[in-house]
Write a protein that holds these residues in place. Structure first.
Motif, short mmCIF file in Angstrom:
data_model
loop_
_atom_site.label_atom_id
_atom_site.label_comp_id
_atom_site.label_asym_id
_atom_site.label_seq_id
_atom_site.Cartn_x
_atom_site.Cartn_y
_atom_site.Cartn_z
N UNK A 1 0.77 -1.13 0.00
CA UNK A 1 -0.02 -0.02 -0.08
C UNK A 1 0.87 1.31 -0.05
N UNK A 2 0.29 2.40 -0.04
CA UNK A 2 1.11 3.59 -0.07
C UNK A 2 0.11 4.66 0.53
N UNK A 3 0.72 5.70 1.05
CA UNK A 3 -0.10 6.61 1.60
C UNK A 3 0.78 8.17 1.95
N UNK A 4 0.10 8.84 2.61
CA UNK A 4 0.70 10.40 2.97
C UNK A 4 1.11 10.18 4.71
N UNK A 21 5.82 4.53 0.42
CA UNK A 21 5.21 3.14 -0.01
C UNK A 21 5.79 2.18 1.14
N UNK A 22 5.23 1.80 2.35
CA UNK A 22 5.75 1.10 3.47
C UNK A 22 5.80 -0.46 2.95
N UNK A 23 6.77 -1.04 3.40
CA UNK A 23 7.05 -2.41 3.07
C UNK A 23 5.96 -3.19 4.22
N UNK A 24 5.66 -4.51 4.06
CA UNK A 24 4.73 -5.08 5.12
C UNK A 24 5.55 -5.81 6.01
N UNK A 25 6.75 -6.34 5.76
CA UNK A 25 7.43 -7.18 6.66
C UNK A 25 7.95 -6.68 7.88
N UNK A 26 7.64 -6.88 9.02
CA UNK A 26 8.38 -6.35 10.44
C UNK A 26 9.25 -7.33 11.00
N UNK A 27 10.74 -7.20 10.93
CA UNK A 27 11.61 -8.01 11.40
C UNK A 27 12.15 -7.87 12.62
#
Length: 281
Positions: A1-4, A21-27
């Motif tokens: 997804x992408x946002x402001x 545009x955030x990645x979705x994986x949190x490590x």
């Protein structure tokens, strides 16, 4: 997804109003795999959108390390396609595709059609798509496929061998069907590479004797890595080298997410590729 960006924490370089545009994986950053930068294998892997609010919420908190600024030339709609595209980028990367090699993609859904485009961008001489749904086969041809195969009308292994003489150098399995996975392995030429990136819904039976005597490589590909695959995907979309518009079958507002999004996808999966959700109508 992408946002402001609407608010930032201390020492965050992004300013409110910036598009990300955030990645979705949190490590975790601490386990054996994180220290080797094999982030999709993190022992403590979490996903934005499952373990915390993600793209289907009006607001979400994202770690700075997983955020990439969207180029000014790129719309948020297309930037939102970078995450699924990055799955295809990783799969082709793991296939070690060489310029001039032939590729077969099993599955003409969103990920499969992205695999088609990435393989062509990486220098494949021919890419064939195996897909039972007629309109998806037609779309694959529009996106540059050298040929399409209806697995209900013929044996895809025989047809791929006829088209390539010896079988494809690389096979990308992007349908996630357990019953199809053995076929993808059979389809590759001797010493070919098969990348499994679909998420199977059950177990599959594979004849490993054939794998051994033909020296084929079966490679798993899980999601993506933010600074390798995700950033590359975003750049390819921004440069116009990937046609994402044809893969957007529906545009809906967030308040219609359940009826026109999730329920539609459940009831009409074969008529749907990407459903683009806007937070405001």
């Amino acid at each position: 997804f992408a946002g402001e960006v609407v608010e930032v924490g201390r020492d965050v370089p992004f300013k409110p109003g910036t598009y990300l545009a955030p990645d979705t994986l949190i490590t975790c950053g601490e386990c054996y795999y994180c220290k080797r930068h094999e982030l999709s294998l993190c022992d403590n892997l979490a996903l934005l959108g499952l373990m915390g609010d993600g793209g289907l919420a009006e607001y979400c908190k994202a770690p700075i390390s997983m955020c990439i600024e969207v180029p000014q030339s790129l719309s948020l709609e297309y930037a939102a396609l970078a995450e699924p595209l990055s799955v295809a980028v990783r799969a082709v990367r793991k296939s070690r595709l060489h310029v001039g090699e032939t590729v077969a993609v099993f599955g003409g859904g969103t990920i499969g059609l992205f695999c088609l485009q990435i393989a062509l961008s990486a220098g494949a001489s021919a890419v064939y798509v195996v897909e039972p749904v007629p309109w998806r086969r037609e779309l694959a041809l529009q996106l540059g496929a050298s040929g399409v195969i209806d697995p209900k009308a013929c044996d895809p292994v025989d047809e791929l061998r006829r088209l390539t003489k010896i079988g494809p150098d690389v096979v990308l399995e992007a349908c996630g069907l357990p019953e199809v996975m053995p076929t993808t392995i059979d389809a590759a030429r001797k010493a070919g590479r098969i990348v499994l990136l679909g998420i199977p819904g059950g177990k599959s039976s594979i004849d490993f004797f054939k794998v051994v005597v033909t020296e084929k490589e079966v490679i798993g590909s899980m999601s993506h890595v933010y600074d390798e695959d995700f950033s590359t995907a975003l750049r390819l979309v921004a440069e116009g080298r990937i046609d994402g518009e044809k893969l957007i079958t529906h545009r809906i507002s967030l308040d219609r997410l359940v009826e026109d999004g999730l329920e539609h996808l459940e009831k009409h999966p074969l008529d749907t590729l990407k459903i683009l959700v806007r937070p405001h109508n």
